[in-house]
Scaffold this active site. Sequence first.
Site, PDB file in Angstrom:
ATOM      1  N   ARG A 418       0.816  -1.219   0.000  1.00  0.00           N
ATOM      2  CA  ARG A 418       0.000   0.000   0.000  1.00  0.00           C
ATOM      3  C   ARG A 418       0.848   1.267   0.000  1.00  0.00           C
ATOM      4  NH1 ARG A 418      -3.125  -2.878   3.926  1.00  0.00           N
ATOM      5  NH2 ARG A 418      -2.022  -1.738   5.570  1.00  0.00           N
ATOM      6  N   ASN A 421       4.294   2.352  -3.556  1.00  0.00           N
ATOM      7  CA  ASN A 421       3.983   3.165  -4.727  1.00  0.00           C
ATOM      8  C   ASN A 421       2.514   3.561  -4.643  1.00  0.00           C
ATOM      9  OD1 ASN A 421       3.544   4.285  -7.255  1.00  0.00           O
ATOM     10  ND2 ASN A 421       4.719   2.740  -8.356  1.00  0.00           N
ATOM     11  N   HIS A 425      -0.860   2.184  -6.602  1.00  0.00           N
ATOM     12  CA  HIS A 425      -1.773   1.512  -5.672  1.00  0.00           C
ATOM     13  C   HIS A 425      -3.158   2.146  -5.698  1.00  0.00           C
ATOM     14  CE1 HIS A 425      -3.751   1.126  -1.698  1.00  0.00           C
ATOM     15  NE2 HIS A 425      -3.428  -0.138  -1.862  1.00  0.00           N
ATOM     16  N   LYS A 445     -13.936 -10.456  -1.260  1.00  0.00           N
ATOM     17  CA  LYS A 445     -12.772  -9.591  -1.080  1.00  0.00           C
ATOM     18  C   LYS A 445     -11.469 -10.323  -1.382  1.00  0.00           C
ATOM     19  CE  LYS A 445     -14.773  -6.298   2.163  1.00  0.00           C
ATOM     20  NZ  LYS A 445     -14.638  -5.624   3.487  1.00  0.00           N
ATOM     21  N   HIS A 460       3.747  -6.462 -14.750  1.00  0.00           N
ATOM     22  CA  HIS A 460       5.184  -6.414 -14.453  1.00  0.00           C
ATOM     23  C   HIS A 460       5.957  -7.402 -15.333  1.00  0.00           C
ATOM     24  CE1 HIS A 460       4.082  -4.145 -10.823  1.00  0.00           C
ATOM     25  NE2 HIS A 460       5.358  -3.807 -10.745  1.00  0.00           N
TER      26      HIS A 460
END
Length: 550
Positions: A418, A421, A425, A445, A460
């Site tokens: 969190r 970045n 985020h 969730k 990435h």
Amino acid sequence: MVGEEKMSLRNRLSKSRENPEEDEDQRKPAKESLEAPSNGRIDIKQLIAKKIKLTAEAEELKPFFMKEVGSHFDDFVTNLIEKSASLDNGGCALTTFSILEGEKNNHRAKDLRAPPEQGKIFIARRSLLDELLEVDHIRTIYHMFIALLILFILSTLVVDYIDEGRLVLEFSLLSYAFGKFPTVVWTWWIMFLSTFSVPYFLFQRWATGYSKSSHPLINSLFHGFLFMVFQIGILGFGPTYVVLAYTLPPASRFIIIFEQIRFVMKAHSFVRENVPRVLNSAKEKSSTVPIPTVNQYLYFLFAPTLIYRDSYPRNPTVRWGYVAMQFAQVFGCFFYVYYIFERLCAPLFRNIKQEPFSARVLVLCVFNSILPGVLILFLTFFAFLHCWLNAFAEMLRFGDRMFYKDWWNSTSYSNYYRTWNVVVHDWLYYYAYKDFLWFFSKRFKSAAMLAVFAVSAVVHEYALAVCLSFFYPVLFVLFMFFGMAFNFIVNDSRKKPIWNVMMWTSLFLGNGVLLCFYSQEWYARQHCPLKNPTFLDYVRPRSWTCRYVF
């Protein structure tokens, strides 16, 4: 614990007030002991002992005092920011995203995140390192890194002078990494102009014709399809084709691919934030359609944020000296990374390639790569998330400089993700995590978190695969499996300092693994090329089977 320490300190102070006579009695012997004896000389040993005793008592009270003052200061700053967040700060028009007035429970200032239906709150604030570097103790650490850079430069110059008999001032690695830069420039301009024109034009056409259309659903699906074609076809495949067709070197590829990802995220945010406003306007049968101006969209494309707003908090002036300093530090970090590769990485992998691939070679490579890997991590963070973003924020007078938080104090990986970045985020939180919960159900969730991890890991890995010209999913495995497992196991309930040590240990080891594996694969593909490589040759690790030929 803090409450008990506060009570202990207060009890000591209250006792001293309640028994002034006892204190006076205690002071009298002390006075008498310091008085000169009959021979007129002061007992030095007794004086030193008394001084040591007083110092020990002061040191004993110091931590209690500092914790109590720190607690009051934290409460004061928290309340101050909470109050300022509810105001229209420096032209920050929160419009539909403004804070609801009259709420009993305001949001914590450390998060400054509004409810999901209101979005991120932007307020004017400095970056954390700008504040910390005003402290002499923290600035000394900054000076240590500069001193280390000077030593790297001296080491390189001395070794080159001994080997070559002259000073070698060639930066062959930098010139190679940033080669074919004109191709990078014209590719960036095409990406920028297309992102500036196509999403805005499509949104404007859809917004102006939505309320008038006899088939608004078909109209929306048509424009949404065109937007997806632009995002995936033009902005997605176009830059990727350029970097592969023109065989750009690694750093030039990174510039194009990172800008490609940034433009995709910016265009999505612009459409995602403005579509609900148009739908609400049509639902209320308003005569005006809330379409942002071209200047607002253009400002957003350069602003150091991925969350669109019509306006942001703005600083009154631009400090051009500050801008120059930030860009100078960015270039300094480039040279720093260059010397790290020259002095730490290149000698390591020159020796490794003389031995066949084995478990022993791999383990030694990982642990020898930890130091350069960690230095590159720090420099990447400082150069991009602090210097680069602050430079553009200052030029644009962008007020909210919270691009990162105190990730170095994290005791859990969830907190690290969190705070490392905040810019990325926030985008993932509002447009991936929250939209997933809205579309499916708030009960899923864990599934939403898994989806966010998957999206982040794939992006990435895509960037690394395209930039390095090979697919080697080391980062994907570390991020998707170990990172996600640590996110659930080492969660926010872990608060003890030992968990911060564990977080740093795993972070150091992970960076060593990444640098080792990707560097080995890079060297293997350079020294063991294939004449007619197939698709499987691009995804099959070459370092496992390569035997170097000299």
